[in-house]
Write an enzyme that holds these catalytic residues in place. Structure first.
Site, PDB file in Angstrom:
ATOM      1  N   THR A 188       0.732  -1.152  -0.062  1.00  0.00           N
ATOM      2  CA  THR A 188      -0.026   0.087   0.009  1.00  0.00           C
ATOM      3  C   THR A 188       0.868   1.182   0.026  1.00  0.00           C
ATOM      4  O   THR A 188       1.818   1.070   0.423  1.00  0.00           O
ATOM      5  CB  THR A 188      -0.881   0.167   1.185  1.00  0.00           C
ATOM      6  OG1 THR A 188      -0.041   0.246   2.362  1.00  0.00           O
ATOM      7  CG2 THR A 188      -1.980  -0.964   1.428  1.00  0.00           C
ATOM      8  N   ASP A 189       0.343   2.429  -0.625  1.00  0.00           N
ATOM      9  CA  ASP A 189       0.943   3.493  -0.055  1.00  0.00           C
ATOM     10  C   ASP A 189       0.441   3.835   1.239  1.00  0.00           C
ATOM     11  O   ASP A 189      -0.478   3.084   1.737  1.00  0.00           O
ATOM     12  CB  ASP A 189       0.299   4.604  -1.025  1.00  0.00           C
ATOM     13  CG  ASP A 189       1.050   6.261  -0.943  1.00  0.00           C
ATOM     14  OD1 ASP A 189       2.036   6.156  -0.051  1.00  0.00           O
ATOM     15  OD2 ASP A 189       0.934   6.830  -1.938  1.00  0.00           O
ATOM     16  N   TRP A 190       1.290   4.453   2.075  1.00  0.00           N
ATOM     17  CA  TRP A 190       1.032   4.575   3.706  1.00  0.00           C
ATOM     18  C   TRP A 190      -0.375   5.140   3.932  1.00  0.00           C
ATOM     19  O   TRP A 190      -0.642   6.321   3.908  1.00  0.00           O
ATOM     20  CB  TRP A 190       1.889   5.705   4.392  1.00  0.00           C
ATOM     21  CG  TRP A 190       3.258   4.823   4.586  1.00  0.00           C
ATOM     22  CD1 TRP A 190       3.800   4.944   5.579  1.00  0.00           C
ATOM     23  CD2 TRP A 190       3.989   3.972   3.683  1.00  0.00           C
ATOM     24  NE1 TRP A 190       4.993   3.972   5.724  1.00  0.00           N
ATOM     25  CE2 TRP A 190       4.987   3.511   4.512  1.00  0.00           C
ATOM     26  CE3 TRP A 190       3.981   3.268   2.520  1.00  0.00           C
ATOM     27  CZ2 TRP A 190       6.000   2.668   3.828  1.00  0.00           C
ATOM     28  CZ3 TRP A 190       4.853   2.686   1.940  1.00  0.00           C
ATOM     29  CH2 TRP A 190       5.949   2.134   2.926  1.00  0.00           C
TER      30      TRP A 190
END
Length: 725
Positions: A256-258
């Site tokens: 994931t992106d954060w």
């Protein structure tokens, strides 16, 4: 001859068999490891344990995975559970130019050198995944993160991303191509629902990702924040299961992106492998030590225990994670890496000088003779403002950063150098604007007085890494230059007409002053050696050869995303619609006959080039064949230099709407003064296909095409008609 050929083929076959056997051995080892893992251990491997790491399994000797921003340098060490810096004294690195600059080089060999160098620095810092490169398409000049990407053209980005990825991964460090997909703005990025047709998706926004996977064999991919057709991109049934892991055969890890995960079942079933940063808004807030609460943590574990989700689902994720480990931190043959060495500095400087674009040069204003005694006024805050800090997750802790002013002073030792800030922007901060504390009127007045005293003025202006400029977390609020620079330039030109513009930015800007400045270079964000590289070009030590990787519109509404109004950009805060379809960048300007301020591929030189003897090897082709385009590039100037031959192709009377022409090949060639070089560019005829939404695949139209050969999208030297049977 025949014997030699057979020996070579035997060696190649042996290598292929050996590689296959090696991969089979790895897969068998993975099978054995999975059998030994408890369900809890499997789940733990699928989510973060800190801001930038995920856990291993100590009892089996399985290591943690350590990640780091970013694509143009390894970020300073971050605290375990907050976004503060850890205060290490040994985490300073080489800052490489941002990726707009790399794209501007039009030099895939240099992209490989860049990848190797940044990968070595990541390996030295014991990182397993480098969170980059970014290949989101330049759709609007207001996007705060455009400077991190490779421009508006999917072909250019595809060609440049592959050697970068390969270079990074030669070090046993996984590149992580991002942000997959359609993350083309920062405004409302966490929830905006992008509505785009399938053809546009496949022709414009996916090709660079596809190239990274199918040709670069990237080991990890980062999912985007935004939604696409109502579902979040980081766990998207179509984007991930069907396209990424299905059609493209991606065998790596989706991260994931954060904070971009939103649902446990979707994350489980739609291909998310490692979840990072959830319970945050991306960068500035999080609950303390919330890692067990992640969607792929305890909630995932409970569903697996109850049988609501089958264990084979987590096994697939763990298999991919272990496969990545065997390529990185469980690869006993990977090197130790290097950092801040001479070779890395040379690569950074080479990328910077090759990426600088000479935009305008009236009466050969540039280069400036470094042996001449004169007074040079260097005006503008960007002459001294650090550009390796700020910008969001791409900010860097550089071992050093040579400012433009310092570089100019070091090179032009016989000149008297005067400096005046002219304006002040305030310090960089994520998610907020901190006003400047210096009196702006005083800076403005001092700059005018400084300009009066000089023989020439170098205005070092543009944007910076502050919020609402070239920065993550927010888009630009205006197309104009900030901090009253337009008015300042106008008044400087009134007292001293000998002005050269040194533009520091990762985006196009409005230029009402363009006709009045003598010359202009676009310098991007150049990293550690910024000042050296700028001085190299201003002095003529380096003959500029950069080409624009995106169009500069004359006014904002000339950009296709803005032409269609707010529902096209930025949307209504819930939905947005890519109404321009495939007509992004130069495709729009060419097809709609809207003249840009500067065209895609534009870039001048201190020398002059002529393209002659332009031809294709045949006039008729079939599917599966390769077209060869050749021409002679003559340097008719007095300086050695480089030119980029660009080949575009357009379909005549297509049965579907198409752009007038699309980039399909290019080659950068070095030519000494008064000499010529022959350029040969190969184009697969199958690459002239369009994406057919009815068939859900690519279709090559038969009939007549036009091949456009030139040095920019608006500088076509010859058109050649060909046919596809």
């Amino acid at each position: 001859m025949k014997k030699t050929f057979l020996m070579v083929m035997l060696v190649l076959v042996t290598q292929i068999i050996s590689a296959q056997q090696s991969q089979q051995d790895v897969e068998k080892k993975i099978d054995d490891i999975i059998k030994q893992l408890t369900l809890k251990e499997k789940v733990d491997m699928c989510h973060a344990q800190s801001k930038f790491s995920s856990p291993g399994v100590p009892r089996l000797g399985i290591p943690e995975i350590w990640m780091s921003d970013g694509p143009h340098g390894v970020r300073g060490e971050i605290n375990w559970d907050n976004w503060g810096y850890a205060g290490w004294t040994n985490d300073s690195i080489t800052a490489f130019p941002a990726l707009t600059c790399l794209a501007s080089t039009f030099n895939p060999d240099l992209a490989h050198q860049y990848g190797v160098a940044v990968g070595e620095e990541a390996r030295y810092r014991r990182k397993d995944i480098l969170l980059g490169p970014g290949v989101n398409i330049y759709r609007t000049p207001l996007n705060g993160r455009n400077f991190e990407y490779m421009g508006e053209d999917p072909y250019l980005a595809s060609i440049m991303v592959v050697p970068y990825v390969q270079g990074v991964q030669e070090n046993g460090v996984a590149a992580c191509v991002k942000h997959y997909a359609l993350n083309n703005q920062e405004e409302w990025r966490g929830h905006i629902n992008v509505n785009v047709d399938d053809r546009t998706l496949h022709e414009i926004y996916l090709p660079a990702f596809k190239a990274a996977v199918t040709k670069g064999h990237v080991w990890s991919v980062m999912g985007a924040y935004n939604k696409y057709n109502g579902q979040h991109a980081s766990h998207h049934e179509i984007l991930v299961n069907k396209i990424l892991k299905g059609d493209w055969g991606f065998d790596g890890v989706l991260v994931t992106d954060w904070g971009s995960a939103h649902d446990t079942k979707e994350a489980a079933y739609n291909g998310l492998d490692i979840e990072m940063g959830t319970w945050t808004n991306g960068l500035t807030f999080s609950a303390n030590f919330a890692y067990d609460n992640y969607f792929l943590a305890n909630p995932f574990y409970e569903m697996l225990k109850s049988g609501e989700i089958e264990e084979s689902v987590v096994d697939d994720k763990v298999r991919r994670i272990l496969r990545l480990m065997f390529r990185t931190n469980m690869n006993m043959e990977r090197g130790l890496g290097r950092i801040n060495n001479k070779e890395h500095h040379e690569v950074a400087r080479k990328v910077a000088t090759e990426g600088i674009v000479l935009m305008k040069n009236e009466n050969n204003f540039f280069p400036i003779n470094p042996e001449k005694e004169m007074t040079i006024a260097v005006i503008g805050e960007n002459a001294t403002k650090m550009m390796t800090i700020g910008g969001g997750s791409s900010e860097l802790k550089a071992q050093y950063e040579i400012s433009p002013l310092e570089g100019i002073k070091l090179r032009f030792t016989k000149a008297t150098i005067l400096h005046s800030m002219g304006y002040s922007s305030g310090p960089s901060a994520y998610g907020r604007v901190i006003p400047p504390h210096i009196n702006q009127d005083s800076l403005y007045a001092a700059a005018i007085e400084t300009a009066k005293k000089a023989d020439i003025v170098l205005f070092v202006g543009g944007l910076n890494k502050n919020h609402h400029q070239d920065c993550e977390g927010g888009d630009r609020l205006t197309f104009e230059l900030p901090f009253n620079q337009n008015a300042l330039l106008k008044d400087i030109i009134a007292v001293n007409p000998n002005v050269g513009m040194v533009m520091v930015s990762g985006n196009a800007v409005a230029m009402p002053w363009l006709k009045d400045v003598k010359a202009m270079i676009q310098t991007w964000y150049l990293g550690s050696d910024a000042g050296y590289a700028i001085a190299d070009v201003l002095s003529g030590d380096v003959n500029p050869s950069g080409k624009l990787p995106f169009s500069f519109p004359a006014k904002l509404n000339d950009n296709p995303a803005h032409y269609y109004g707010e529902l096209s950009y930025p949307g209504d805060s819930i939905d947005q619609y890519y109404k321009e379809g495939i007509l992004v960048g130069y495709r729009w300007h060419d097809t709609k006959k809207i003249k840009p301020l500067f065209a895609f591929g534009h870039g001048l030189s201190y020398s002059n080039f002529e393209l002659n003897n332009i031809k294709t090897d045949k006039s008729t082709y079939s599917a599966g064949q390769t077209m060869k385009v050749s021409c002679d590039v003559a340097n008719v100037g007095s300086l050695d230099g480089a030119e980029v031959v660009q080949v575009y192709v357009g379909k005549v009377k297509s049965k579907v709407d198409r752009a007038i022409k699309e980039l399909k090949g290019f080659d950068k060639v070095q030519v000494v003064a008064n000499d010529k070089q022959t350029v040969n560019i190969s184009i697969d005829i199958d690459d002239l296909a369009y994406y057919c939404t009815e068939k859900g695949g690519w279709e090559l139209e038969k009939g007549q095409y036009i091949v456009y050969v030139g040095t920019a999208s608006d500088q076509i030297k010859k058109k050649i008609k060909i046919s596809v049977e």
